[in-house]
Write a protein that holds these residues in place. Structure first.
Motif, PDB file in Angstrom:
ATOM      1  N   ALA A 367     -36.590  38.351  22.929  1.00  0.00           N
ATOM      2  CA  ALA A 367     -36.668  37.698  21.153  1.00  0.00           C
ATOM      3  C   ALA A 367     -36.719  39.013  20.309  1.00  0.00           C
ATOM      4  N   ASN A 371     -33.089  40.408  18.447  1.00  0.00           N
ATOM      5  CA  ASN A 371     -33.232  40.034  17.042  1.00  0.00           C
ATOM      6  C   ASN A 371     -33.027  41.530  15.859  1.00  0.00           C
ATOM      7  N   HIS A 375     -29.980  40.233  13.949  1.00  0.00           N
ATOM      8  CA  HIS A 375     -29.952  40.842  12.407  1.00  0.00           C
ATOM      9  C   HIS A 375     -29.824  41.980  11.353  1.00  0.00           C
ATOM     10  N   GLY A 430     -38.711  32.555  17.243  1.00  0.00           N
ATOM     11  CA  GLY A 430     -38.735  34.132  17.989  1.00  0.00           C
ATOM     12  C   GLY A 430     -39.841  34.553  17.763  1.00  0.00           C
TER      13      GLY A 430
END
Ligand SMILES: Nc1ncnc2c1ncn2[C@@H]1O[C@H](COP(=O)(O)OP(=O)(O)OP(=O)(O)O)[C@@H](O)[C@H]1O
Ligand SMILES: [Mg+2]
Length: 471
Positions: A367, A371, A375, A430
């Protein structure tokens, strides 16, 4: 014991019992002792009178000019009691009394075999007794007279003393009745106040049970009932928060599920169009697959959360090598990193062994690393590191992307929270799952971020065993 009428009747009965018991004890102790004392005082007075009169009798005998009848009349007047002088006849075993003179105007034969006088004649000593004659009680003192073996008896009715005792008994009875009435009234009144407060609490509990959390539970008292009300109110606030969180969760989850489902339905309709060229069909199929993957991940995440909320998640305690976890995760996301134009760097410390659940550690690591890819823009470098920090070990993901603004930093761990206008859109679950899972392994997930440097770290308890790393 179940007494009908609730707390009111119970308290009134308890007070009734206490007051009744206390007064009964007072009655049993006070009345007989009062009676004993009054009778003893009367006998004391008669005895001292009798002894004084016995001395006078000796003087009287010396003056032969006085009649015995006059002497006893005078003595009865002075001692305020009936005075009788007996002579004693018969053998020591069968003594008889012969009344020589009696101060009572009536006189009579009632005194002829008086037990007190007989006892005094027999023992030649002063005798004092409480006697009953013709239904009345008397205090009697008999003294042997020095001359002629005669006996003088003083007898006085105990009616005054017994009347005083009866008066005290009556007063005590009235006081008992009054005290019992007051106790019942007071018990009822005090219990009514408490019953009213408890009734308010009961109604509040019923309201809370029906899901109405708005009205506060109020009670002014500082006693146990007041404390109970405070506890109820804390419970109400907590339940209200839980209820709000549950409603928000259901609303967010349904929203998250609806978006990919709508999109799926749209694409499936487009795919049904027979005129569609092959390239477009392939593109639509890829998008559809993406939406299905997103739905599957969402369903798995929601299931994880609901299991955690219900406390039904199993966490193993095993030795987990974080270096190995870092390598596995880097391999898993390697292709994605290439595709999204990210540079992936892995640094491992082979000493970084944790006591945790390996599968869950991998889930958190994936997770965090995911990310950092999703992101951050292309060209960002993502560094994955496993390191030992004293008695703890850490799995760290660092990226040089744009970062998370300070006001969002703590909120990214909330369920369904996403930073507005971000690079990509996930469902915002998440990090919430990562933090809760870490907590269940006695670990933490923390973040430090500024533009150009964002670091997420999963910290876990280190495995205490010393390991020799082969070189
Ligand atoms: N490395 C990062 N750099 C910048 N923003 C990040 C980073 N990691 C997380 N965020 C922000 O935090 C938000 C929450 O992350 P989280 O992992 O909880 O949800 P998500 O990634 O959006 O969805 P998912 O449930 O699929 O993981 C993200 O939406 C993103 O805005
Ligand atoms: Mg995420």
């Amino acid at each position: 014991m179940n007494i009908p009428g609730g707390i009111r009747v119970k308290l009134a009965l308890a007070l009734l019992g206490i007051v009744g018991g206390a007064l009964f004890a007072a009655y049993v102790i006070v009345v007989p002792s009062l009676e004993r004392r009054l009778v003893a005082a009367k006998l004391d007075q008669l005895q001292s009178d009798a002894q004084a009169l016995a001395v006078n009798y000796a003087t009287f005998q010396a003056q032969n000019n006085l009649r015995l009848g006059d002497f006893v009349a005078g003595a009865g007047f002075v001692a305020n009691s009936r005075v009788v002088v007996f002579s004693v006849a018969g053998s020591p075993h069968e003594m008889r009394l012969i009344s020589l003179a009696d101060s009572s105007a009536v006189g009579g034969t009632d005194m002829v075999q008086d037990s007190t006088a007989l006892a005094a004649a027999r023992t030649v000593q002063t005798v004092r007794e409480r006697v009953r004659r013709e239904g009345l009680q008397y205090a009697e003192v008999a003294v042997p007279l020095l001359t002629g073996g005669n006996v003088m008896l003083l007898s006085s009715p105990l009616s005054d003393q017994l009347a005083t005792v009866a008066l005290v008994k009556r007063r005590l009875f009235y006081a008992t009745v009054a005290a019992l009435l007051i106790a019942v009234g007071l018990g009822f009144a005090v219990a009514a106040i408490h019953a009213r407060r408890l009734g308010r609490l009961q109604r509040a509990a019923d309201r809370i049970a029906q899901g109405a959390f708005d009205e506060p539970v109020l009670d002014d008292g500082a006693d146990e009932v007041g404390q109970l009300a405070e506890s109820f109110d804390r419970m109400r606030i907590q339940l209200a928060q839980l209820d709000r969180a549950r409603k928000e969760f259901v609303a967010n989850a349904s929203h998250e599920l609806r978006t990919p489902l709508f999109s799926l339905a749209g694409f499936l309709e487009l795919l049904a169009d027979e005129d569609l060229d092959d390239a477009t069909r392939k593109e639509f199929l890829a998008t559809t697959r993406g939406q299905v993957e997103r739905l599957t991940k969402l369903a798995t995440d929601l299931l994880d959360l609901s299991r955690m909320d219900a406390g039904r998640i199993r966490i193993e305690r095993e030795e987990v090598g974080l270096a190995e976890v870092a390598r596995i995760v880097a391999e898993d996301i390697g292709a994605l990193a290439d595709a999204s134009g990210h540079t992936l760097v892995v640094e491992t410390d082979d000493d970084a062994w944790a006591i945790a659940d390996e599968e869950r550690v991998q889930q958190i690591a994936r997770a965090l690393a995911g990310n950092a890819l999703l992101h951050t823009p292309r060209g960002t470098t993502v560094l994955i590191r496993a390191e030992r920090r004293g008695s703890r070990v850490a799995f760290v993901v660092h990226d040089d992307g744009p970062g998370i603004p300070a006001e969002h930093l703590e909120r990214v761990f909330q369920r369904f929270y996403r930073v507005e206008g971000g690079q990509a859109s996930g469902s915002g679950l998440g990090l919430a799952i990562a933090r809760e899972l870490a907590g269940r392994m006695e670990g933490t997930v923390t973040v430090v971020s500024r533009p150009g440097a964002t670091t997420f770290a999963l910290e876990l308890p280190a495995d205490g065993a010393l390991r020799i790393t082969s070189v």
